[in-house]
Design a protein around this motif. Sequence first.
Motif, short mmCIF file in Angstrom:
data_model
loop_
_atom_site.label_atom_id
_atom_site.label_comp_id
_atom_site.label_asym_id
_atom_site.label_seq_id
_atom_site.Cartn_x
_atom_site.Cartn_y
_atom_site.Cartn_z
N LEU A 28 0.83 -1.21 0.00
CA LEU A 28 0.00 0.00 0.00
C LEU A 28 0.87 1.26 0.00
N CYS A 29 1.95 1.23 0.79
CA CYS A 29 2.82 2.41 0.86
C CYS A 29 3.52 2.65 -0.48
N THR A 30 3.97 1.56 -1.11
CA THR A 30 4.64 1.70 -2.41
C THR A 30 3.66 2.25 -3.45
N TRP A 31 2.45 1.71 -3.46
CA TRP A 31 1.45 2.19 -4.43
C TRP A 31 1.09 3.64 -4.18
N TYR A 32 1.06 4.00 -2.91
CA TYR A 32 0.70 5.39 -2.60
C TYR A 32 1.74 6.34 -3.17
N GLN A 33 3.03 5.96 -3.05
CA GLN A 33 4.08 6.82 -3.60
C GLN A 33 3.93 6.96 -5.11
N SER A 34 3.68 5.85 -5.81
CA SER A 34 3.55 5.98 -7.28
C SER A 34 2.23 6.66 -7.65
N PHE A 35 1.21 6.48 -6.82
CA PHE A 35 -0.06 7.17 -7.05
C PHE A 35 0.16 8.69 -6.98
N LEU A 36 0.89 9.14 -5.95
CA LEU A 36 1.13 10.58 -5.79
C LEU A 36 1.99 11.14 -6.92
N LYS A 37 2.89 10.30 -7.42
CA LYS A 37 3.73 10.75 -8.53
C LYS A 37 2.87 11.02 -9.77
N GLU A 38 1.93 10.08 -10.03
CA GLU A 38 1.09 10.23 -11.21
C GLU A 38 -0.08 11.18 -10.98
N CYS A 39 -0.53 11.27 -9.74
CA CYS A 39 -1.67 12.13 -9.41
C CYS A 39 -1.31 13.00 -8.20
N PRO A 40 -0.51 14.05 -8.43
CA PRO A 40 -0.02 14.87 -7.31
C PRO A 40 -1.16 15.51 -6.51
N SER A 41 -2.31 15.66 -7.12
CA SER A 41 -3.44 16.27 -6.40
C SER A 41 -4.03 15.29 -5.38
N GLY A 42 -3.61 14.02 -5.45
CA GLY A 42 -4.18 13.02 -4.54
C GLY A 42 -5.47 12.43 -5.06
N ARG A 43 -5.87 12.81 -6.27
CA ARG A 43 -7.09 12.25 -6.87
C ARG A 43 -6.79 11.81 -8.29
N ILE A 44 -7.39 10.67 -8.66
CA ILE A 44 -7.17 10.16 -10.01
C ILE A 44 -8.39 10.46 -10.88
N SER A 45 -8.14 10.95 -12.09
CA SER A 45 -9.26 11.30 -12.98
C SER A 45 -9.70 10.06 -13.76
N LYS A 46 -10.85 10.18 -14.38
CA LYS A 46 -11.38 9.08 -15.18
C LYS A 46 -10.40 8.71 -16.30
N GLU A 47 -9.80 9.72 -16.92
CA GLU A 47 -8.87 9.47 -18.03
C GLU A 47 -7.63 8.71 -17.54
N GLN A 48 -7.12 9.13 -16.38
CA GLN A 48 -5.95 8.43 -15.83
C GLN A 48 -6.29 6.99 -15.48
N PHE A 49 -7.49 6.80 -14.94
CA PHE A 49 -7.94 5.46 -14.58
C PHE A 49 -8.03 4.57 -15.82
N GLU A 50 -8.58 5.13 -16.89
CA GLU A 50 -8.67 4.38 -18.15
C GLU A 50 -7.27 4.04 -18.68
N GLY A 51 -6.33 4.96 -18.46
CA GLY A 51 -4.94 4.74 -18.89
C GLY A 51 -4.32 3.56 -18.17
N ILE A 52 -4.63 3.41 -16.88
CA ILE A 52 -4.10 2.28 -16.11
C ILE A 52 -4.67 0.97 -16.65
N TYR A 53 -5.97 0.95 -16.92
CA TYR A 53 -6.57 -0.26 -17.50
C TYR A 53 -5.95 -0.57 -18.85
N ALA A 54 -5.71 0.47 -19.64
CA ALA A 54 -5.12 0.25 -20.96
C ALA A 54 -3.75 -0.42 -20.81
N SER A 55 -3.00 -0.06 -19.76
CA SER A 55 -1.68 -0.67 -19.58
C SER A 55 -1.79 -2.12 -19.09
N PHE A 56 -2.91 -2.46 -18.43
CA PHE A 56 -3.13 -3.86 -18.02
C PHE A 56 -3.50 -4.75 -19.21
#
Length: 203
Positions: A28-56
């Motif tokens: 959880l701590c590791t994911w939080y660090q990479s989450f903050l790197k990609e989403c510095p506001s602390g919130r993930i947008s719909k487009e970013q979320f779709e981008g993560i699925y696209a990479s899966f």
Amino acid sequence: MGNSKSGALSKEILDDLKLNTKYTEAELCTWYQSFLKECPSGRISKEQFEGIYASFFPDADPTAYARHVFRSFDTNADGTLDFKEYIVALHLTSSGKTLRKLEWAFALYDVDGNGTISKNEVQEIVRSIFNMIPAEVQKNLPEDENTPDKRANKIWSFFGKDESDKIAEGEFIKGVMDNKDILRLIQYDEPKKIQEKLKEKKQ
Ligand SMILES: [Ca+2]
């Protein structure tokens, strides 16, 4: 909620996620660090979320499914998820049949959020699931579930419904709990692949 400015995950959120998901504190701590790197506001947008699925799912088109998953977790419909909602989304969308997962599955299928599932809604979600199944895998599916319509019909007839009937939440959950085949048909079931991708992302 929490103290996102410090860059550390608040103990409250961490404890909550450890209790309610299968993830460890270190993960959880590791994911939080990479989450903050990609989403510095602390919130993930719909487009970013779709981008993560696209990479899966590099060999398929998960956009529609990702959009439905996002909608089912963005309960206040503000177009973003915070870290906690994001992790719960990853956890619940992996396969399984705990009550909470089935409640989420109901919310996923109830596209218009009116408290019941129509046949159109089943077709819409099943279609988005099919978009994630590579073509060569689709070729090997059983004859009576190798198209979105056939698969939706199979689910619908399991519940014994006429075309214009609706499925209520209790009925949906009980049906899926009682029948492994239906559980398999309503979900996109490739947890191992997702787990591997998540591990890669952590590095
Ligand atoms: Ca509905």
